[in-house]
Design a protein around this motif. Structure first.
Motif, PDB file in Angstrom:
ATOM      1  N   GLY A   1       0.813  -1.203   0.000  1.00  0.00           N
ATOM      2  CA  GLY A   1       0.000   0.000   0.000  1.00  0.00           C
ATOM      3  C   GLY A   1       0.850   1.259   0.000  1.00  0.00           C
ATOM      4  N   LYS A   2       0.213   2.361   0.274  1.00  0.00           N
ATOM      5  CA  LYS A   2       0.906   3.646   0.287  1.00  0.00           C
ATOM      6  C   LYS A   2       1.928   3.674   1.422  1.00  0.00           C
ATOM      7  N   GLY A   3       3.072   4.295   1.134  1.00  0.00           N
ATOM      8  CA  GLY A   3       4.127   4.370   2.136  1.00  0.00           C
ATOM      9  C   GLY A   3       4.706   3.014   2.487  1.00  0.00           C
ATOM     10  N   ASN A   4       4.678   2.053   1.516  1.00  0.00           N
ATOM     11  CA  ASN A   4       5.184   0.692   1.723  1.00  0.00           C
ATOM     12  C   ASN A   4       4.457  -0.057   2.832  1.00  0.00           C
ATOM     13  N   PHE A   5       3.248   0.393   3.154  1.00  0.00           N
ATOM     14  CA  PHE A   5       2.434  -0.338   4.136  1.00  0.00           C
ATOM     15  C   PHE A   5       1.974  -1.648   3.515  1.00  0.00           C
ATOM     16  N   ARG A   6       2.008  -2.711   4.272  1.00  0.00           N
ATOM     17  CA  ARG A   6       1.615  -4.008   3.721  1.00  0.00           C
ATOM     18  C   ARG A   6       1.079  -4.933   4.808  1.00  0.00           C
ATOM     19  N   TYR A   7       0.199  -5.850   4.359  1.00  0.00           N
ATOM     20  CA  TYR A   7      -0.250  -6.951   5.202  1.00  0.00           C
ATOM     21  C   TYR A   7       0.475  -8.225   4.756  1.00  0.00           C
ATOM     22  N   ARG A   8       0.585  -9.172   5.646  1.00  0.00           N
ATOM     23  CA  ARG A   8       1.159 -10.463   5.268  1.00  0.00           C
ATOM     24  C   ARG A   8       0.181 -11.200   4.362  1.00  0.00           C
ATOM     25  N   ILE A   9       0.696 -11.801   3.283  1.00  0.00           N
ATOM     26  CA  ILE A   9      -0.136 -12.559   2.362  1.00  0.00           C
ATOM     27  C   ILE A   9      -0.291 -13.978   2.894  1.00  0.00           C
ATOM     28  N   CYS A  10      -1.510 -14.494   2.869  1.00  0.00           N
ATOM     29  CA  CYS A  10      -1.815 -15.797   3.474  1.00  0.00           C
ATOM     30  C   CYS A  10      -1.168 -16.947   2.712  1.00  0.00           C
ATOM     31  N   ASP A  11      -0.674 -17.922   3.458  1.00  0.00           N
ATOM     32  CA  ASP A  11      -0.318 -19.211   2.883  1.00  0.00           C
ATOM     33  C   ASP A  11      -1.545 -20.123   2.979  1.00  0.00           C
ATOM     34  N   PHE A  12      -1.359 -21.422   2.794  1.00  0.00           N
ATOM     35  CA  PHE A  12      -2.517 -22.326   2.821  1.00  0.00           C
ATOM     36  C   PHE A  12      -3.238 -22.294   4.156  1.00  0.00           C
ATOM     37  N   GLU A  13      -2.493 -22.290   5.242  1.00  0.00           N
ATOM     38  CA  GLU A  13      -3.132 -22.289   6.564  1.00  0.00           C
ATOM     39  C   GLU A  13      -3.903 -20.995   6.789  1.00  0.00           C
ATOM     40  N   GLY A  14      -3.355 -19.879   6.323  1.00  0.00           N
ATOM     41  CA  GLY A  14      -4.054 -18.605   6.460  1.00  0.00           C
ATOM     42  C   GLY A  14      -5.331 -18.568   5.648  1.00  0.00           C
ATOM     43  N   LEU A  15      -5.304 -19.139   4.435  1.00  0.00           N
ATOM     44  CA  LEU A  15      -6.507 -19.165   3.599  1.00  0.00           C
ATOM     45  C   LEU A  15      -7.594 -20.026   4.234  1.00  0.00           C
ATOM     46  N   ARG A  16      -7.208 -21.134   4.826  1.00  0.00           N
ATOM     47  CA  ARG A  16      -8.199 -21.983   5.502  1.00  0.00           C
ATOM     48  C   ARG A  16      -8.772 -21.265   6.724  1.00  0.00           C
ATOM     49  N   CYS A  17      -7.947 -20.480   7.402  1.00  0.00           N
ATOM     50  CA  CYS A  17      -8.446 -19.682   8.524  1.00  0.00           C
ATOM     51  C   CYS A  17      -9.493 -18.691   8.031  1.00  0.00           C
ATOM     52  N   LEU A  18      -9.234 -18.050   6.910  1.00  0.00           N
ATOM     53  CA  LEU A  18     -10.222 -17.107   6.364  1.00  0.00           C
ATOM     54  C   LEU A  18     -11.489 -17.823   5.950  1.00  0.00           C
ATOM     55  N   GLY A  19     -11.344 -19.053   5.440  1.00  0.00           N
ATOM     56  CA  GLY A  19     -12.522 -19.828   5.076  1.00  0.00           C
ATOM     57  C   GLY A  19     -13.414 -20.121   6.267  1.00  0.00           C
ATOM     58  N   GLN A  20     -12.811 -20.295   7.426  1.00  0.00           N
ATOM     59  CA  GLN A  20     -13.586 -20.542   8.640  1.00  0.00           C
ATOM     60  C   GLN A  20     -14.348 -19.293   9.101  1.00  0.00           C
ATOM     61  N   HIS A  21     -13.923 -18.124   8.657  1.00  0.00           N
ATOM     62  CA  HIS A  21     -14.594 -16.862   9.026  1.00  0.00           C
ATOM     63  C   HIS A  21     -15.289 -16.249   7.822  1.00  0.00           C
ATOM     64  N   ALA A  22     -15.565 -17.056   6.794  1.00  0.00           N
ATOM     65  CA  ALA A  22     -16.138 -16.529   5.555  1.00  0.00           C
ATOM     66  C   ALA A  22     -17.479 -15.858   5.783  1.00  0.00           C
ATOM     67  N   GLY A  23     -18.275 -16.373   6.725  1.00  0.00           N
ATOM     68  CA  GLY A  23     -19.580 -15.774   6.987  1.00  0.00           C
ATOM     69  C   GLY A  23     -19.486 -14.342   7.471  1.00  0.00           C
ATOM     70  N   LYS A  24     -18.425 -14.011   8.202  1.00  0.00           N
ATOM     71  CA  LYS A  24     -18.255 -12.639   8.684  1.00  0.00           C
ATOM     72  C   LYS A  24     -17.598 -11.753   7.643  1.00  0.00           C
ATOM     73  N   LEU A  25     -16.824 -12.345   6.738  1.00  0.00           N
ATOM     74  CA  LEU A  25     -16.085 -11.559   5.754  1.00  0.00           C
ATOM     75  C   LEU A  25     -16.908 -11.221   4.523  1.00  0.00           C
ATOM     76  N   CYS A  26     -17.923 -12.008   4.249  1.00  0.00           N
ATOM     77  CA  CYS A  26     -18.746 -11.767   3.066  1.00  0.00           C
ATOM     78  C   CYS A  26     -20.105 -11.201   3.438  1.00  0.00           C
TER      79      CYS A  26
END
Length: 357
Positions: A332-357
């Motif tokens: 992002g601006k000013g070299n701000f960044r979030y960590r990009i998910c690996d497989f375990e991170g993507l599965r974690c997001l899948g478990q919270h999909a109801g809140k994210l969508c």
């Protein structure tokens, strides 16, 4: 003594001046307060009435001022049919076929995978290219093949299938088609004026400047049938309909179309235009932002409602899982960044999909 006499004289003159001023003023009721021969109760009544009037005036003025600061805009209907020009809608097309088999075969050959690894890697890439919040849990827990999360988008882009539908329209203006990255992966934006800001090339070059945005394609309902036609799609696909100054967003309605099917979709357009005077108001007054007011966003040089929602989703994804999916801008601006998910991170997001969508 001299000073005392001077002070009394000054007070008497000042008193006569005030009495004369209040007696001759045009403000209603004030003259009765200093009028001679009135009973004390009459004066109290007049003072009370004047005080109530002043209080009402101040309260009403404050209310009007607050209204001007918080909601000074007025929405009105334009009834002049000669000004019923409407911007042609934009759409984002996401093909279900994302990976080029020839590119994938060449990549597997260069990596020297054995037969088992090659089959697993092929399934891994195809699933990753089509993954989204609703399908993160469908990803198998394969080995990573030495590919980190921040390399996923580069891998998918290099192996992507060249999806080039043909676009026809009922207007004399040609509809633009440009690659864009959405929350469904690599897609195509048709007639979009800001889709370029979500393109892989724009992200990779770390650009933040505004680019040339073509004038909106404007049509009139009395011009006859106005249409946009997509042919040579060659696979099933998803479609998002939105304005030309918007982007596709996963929580919005999307339409699925099968391969070799011909489908007609009719849209009703409601366009809201802003007068030039509204641009002079502050953001807090009009309670909205124009496209060029993108300073509040960390990952986009322009502003839109959906881009703002996407950044909110990124923040929440990082909050619950400590990472964001690969289909978001990595820096992002000013070299701000979030960590990009690996497989375990993507599965974690899948478990919270109801809140994210």
């Amino acid at each position: 003594m001299v000073a005392s006499r001077f002070g009394k004289r000054f007070l008497e003159r000042f008193k006569r001046f005030v009495v004369n001023l209040l007696t001759t003023t045009s403000a209603h009721g004030i003259g009765h307060v200093v009028q001679g021969g009135l009973h004390i109760i009459e004066r109290i009544i007049w003072i009370s009435c004047i005080s109530i009037g002043v209080y009402g005036m101040v309260a009403l003025s404050q209310r009007i001022w607050n209204r001007f600061q918080t909601s000074p805009t007025v929405i009105s209907m334009d009834r002049n049919m000669y000004f019923w020009n409407t911007s042609f809608p934009s759409l984002t097309i996401c093909s279900h076929r994302r990976i080029d088999e020839d590119k994938l075969a060449n990549y597997i050959r260069l990596r020297g995978f054995d037969e088992d690894d090659a089959e697993q890697f092929r399934e891994f890439v195809v699933l990753l290219a089509n993954v989204s919040y609703s399908t993160f849990l469908d990803l198998p827990m394969y080995k990573t093949f030495g590919i980190a999360g921040y390399e996923y988008m580069e891998l998918l882009y290099n192996l992507s299938w060249n999806f080039e539908p043909q676009v026809n329209s009922g207007t004399s203006t040609e509809l633009s088609v440009q690659p864009t990255i959405t929350e469904l992966g690599l897609c195509l934006a048709v007639n979009s004026r800001i889709g370029v800001y979500n393109s892989y090339d724009y992200w990779q070059s770390r650009r933040w400047e505004r680019v040339y945005e073509p004038a909106p394609l404007v049509v009139h309902p009395l011009d006859g049938e106005v249409y946009g036609q997509l042919i040579k799609l060659e696979s099933s696909y998803e479609v998002f309909f939105h304005g030309s100054m918007e982007v596709a967003e996963i929580s919005k309605r999307q339409y699925s179309f099968q391969e070799s099917y011909y489908t007609t979709v009719e849209l009703l357009a409601l366009e809201i235009l802003t007068s030039r005077n509204a641009r002079e108001l502050s953001i807090s007054q009009r309670q909205c932002r124009f496209t060029h007011e993108g300073e509040s966003l960390m990952f986009s040089p322009v502003y839109s409602y959906n881009l703002c929602r996407i950044e909110c989703r990124m923040k929440f994804a990082f909050k619950v899982c400590g990472c964001v999916p690969h289909f978001y801008r990595p820096i992002g601006k000013g070299n701000f960044r979030y960590r990009i998910c690996d497989f375990e991170g993507l599965r974690c997001l899948g478990q919270h999909a109801g809140k994210l969508c």
